[in-house]
Design an enzyme around this catalytic site. Structure first.
Site, PDB file in Angstrom:
ATOM      1  N   ALA A 279      -7.633  -3.233  -1.774  1.00 25.19           N
ATOM      2  CA  ALA A 279      -8.922  -4.877  -2.392  1.00 25.19           C
ATOM      3  C   ALA A 279     -10.299  -4.818  -2.411  1.00 25.19           C
ATOM      4  O   ALA A 279     -11.421  -6.231  -2.394  1.00 25.19           O
ATOM      5  CB  ALA A 279      -8.790  -6.247  -1.195  1.00 25.19           C
ATOM      6  N   ALA A 280     -10.901  -3.982  -2.200  1.00 23.43           N
ATOM      7  CA  ALA A 280     -12.031  -3.035  -2.698  1.00 23.43           C
ATOM      8  C   ALA A 280     -12.294  -4.150  -4.174  1.00 23.43           C
ATOM      9  O   ALA A 280     -13.686  -4.357  -4.389  1.00 23.43           O
ATOM     10  CB  ALA A 280     -11.538  -1.596  -3.095  1.00 23.43           C
ATOM     11  N   GLY A 281     -12.023  -3.758  -5.268  1.00 18.29           N
ATOM     12  CA  GLY A 281     -11.797  -5.394  -6.940  1.00 18.29           C
ATOM     13  C   GLY A 281     -12.288  -5.977  -6.081  1.00 18.29           C
ATOM     14  O   GLY A 281     -12.237  -7.228  -7.051  1.00 18.29           O
ATOM     15  N   ASP A 282     -10.979  -6.879  -5.677  1.00 15.33           N
ATOM     16  CA  ASP A 282     -10.777  -7.779  -4.894  1.00 15.33           C
ATOM     17  C   ASP A 282     -11.954  -8.254  -4.379  1.00 15.33           C
ATOM     18  O   ASP A 282     -12.662  -9.459  -4.658  1.00 15.33           O
ATOM     19  CB  ASP A 282      -9.175  -8.729  -4.174  1.00 15.33           C
ATOM     20  CG  ASP A 282      -8.228  -8.185  -4.884  1.00 15.33           C
ATOM     21  OD1 ASP A 282      -8.065  -8.488  -6.278  1.00 15.33           O
ATOM     22  OD2 ASP A 282      -7.307  -7.953  -4.096  1.00 15.33           O
TER      23      ASP A 282
END
Length: 339
Positions: A279-282
């Protein structure tokens, strides 16, 4: 005081089933994981909705979950973060979406079973309710873990209602050139950017045009990513952000002055101890969207998003590891004081 206009997120909700492994197993192999299986609310759409809510946005989530315990837990997690769930429908036939996540050192591998997410858009009444909310939103945020036909339909509806579209084109899929031109903010990693540019049929020009960039760590990676972003911007996407993992992110957008050409910005990521990259990209998508809608400059918004996602990877879990606005601001202030 006038109520803050809402961001509408339309996308997936998954229950993440997470296990730590020393490496990925080969075909036919049984591999022992470390510790116990962990259940963590996730899904790209829900993750981005929670990220925006924690960072100060007023957010409504639209999606589908199954009539099962996972679906109930996913709804409770969104509500606890302050996300409105009135547009999350309960599917009586399909089960809730599930993601199987294998954590390997500082990276992960993910398999997604779409479940109810794959039915989003098939219910005409539900779709109409989403369109009505879309027309009143400050922006609509979409990803590609739901049917592409639904994404295309909502992008066209948003365009007709003059509502800005934020598209996180992940997981990578082929998108029509006309569809891309209707997107205000496109957020991709370098692999997704390459897939989109390849589909356009012409190679990117690696020449750097007007650039206001901080010096990169990996010059060749950044140069290629900037070339891809410029190609997508030239194709008609107003603002393109490309995430580069531990190297940070870059952003290409319109120049501040007429006739100056596109503006290219780069923000390196601060060094952190990585715990979980899920979820780093989210988190980046949520942070960049909130910052730009607040009126932050492109450079400020990019820095805010990079630092938010860097803080996320220091914590376990998709939604459970997403930072609050106060935490990101403290992280930024601390890093600035050490510069």
């Amino acid at each position: 005081m006038e109520e803050q206009k809402r961001i509408l997120v339309v996308g997936s909700l998954n229950m993440d089933q997470v296990v730590q492994v020393p490496r990925l197993p080969v075909l036919g192999e049984t591999l022992l994981g470390a510790g116990s299986l962990k259940l963590v609310p996730g899904g790209k759409g829900a993750n981005q909705a929670v990220a925006m809510a924690r960072l100060g946005g007023a957010v409504t989530m639209a999606g589908r979950v199954g009539h099962d315990p996972f679906g109930q837990q996913l709804l409770v997690a969104l509500q606890a973060a302050g996300v409105s769930t009135e547009l999350v429908a309960i599917d009586e036939e399909e089960t809730s979406g599930t993601a199987f996540i294998f954590l390997v050192e500082q990276d992960n591998a993910i398999i997604v079973a779409a479940g109810a997410n794959g039915c989003l858009g098939r219910d005409a009444e539900h779709l109409t309710r989403i369109e009505e909310a879309l027309a009143q939103a400050s922006a609509v945020v979409l990803q590609l873990e739901i049917p592409l036909a639904t994404v295309e339909h909502l992008i066209k509806a948003a365009r007709a209602a003059a509502v800005p579209v934020v598209l996180n084109a992940a997981p990578a899929q082929l998108l029509s050139p006309d569809l891309l031109r209707q997107v205000e903010l496109l957020i991709v990693n370098e692999h997704e950017a390459q897939a989109l540019v390849t589909a356009l049929g012409t190679p990117p020009d690696s020449t750097m045009t007007s650039a206001e960039s901080r010096e990169p760590a990996a010059k060749d990676v950044l140069t290629q990513a900037r070339a891809l972003a410029l190609r997508l911007h030239e194709h008609g996407v107003a603002t393109v952000a490309v995430t580069l993992g531990a190297a940070g992110a870059l952003l290409v957008t319109r120049g501040d002055q007429p006739g100056t050409g596109p503006l290219s910005l780069y923000e390196p990521a601060p060094r952190v101890q990585v715990t979980d990259t899920t979820a780093a990209g989210d988190c980046f998508v949520g942070a960049l969207t909130v910052a730009l809608l607040e009126g932050q400059s492109p450079a400020q918004a990019l820095r805010f998003a990079v630092y938010a996602s860097a803080l996320k990877v220091t914590r376990f879990g998709a939604q459970s590891g997403l930072p609050s606005r106060a935490e990101v601001m403290a992280f930024l202030a601390g890093d600035s004081s050490q510069a």
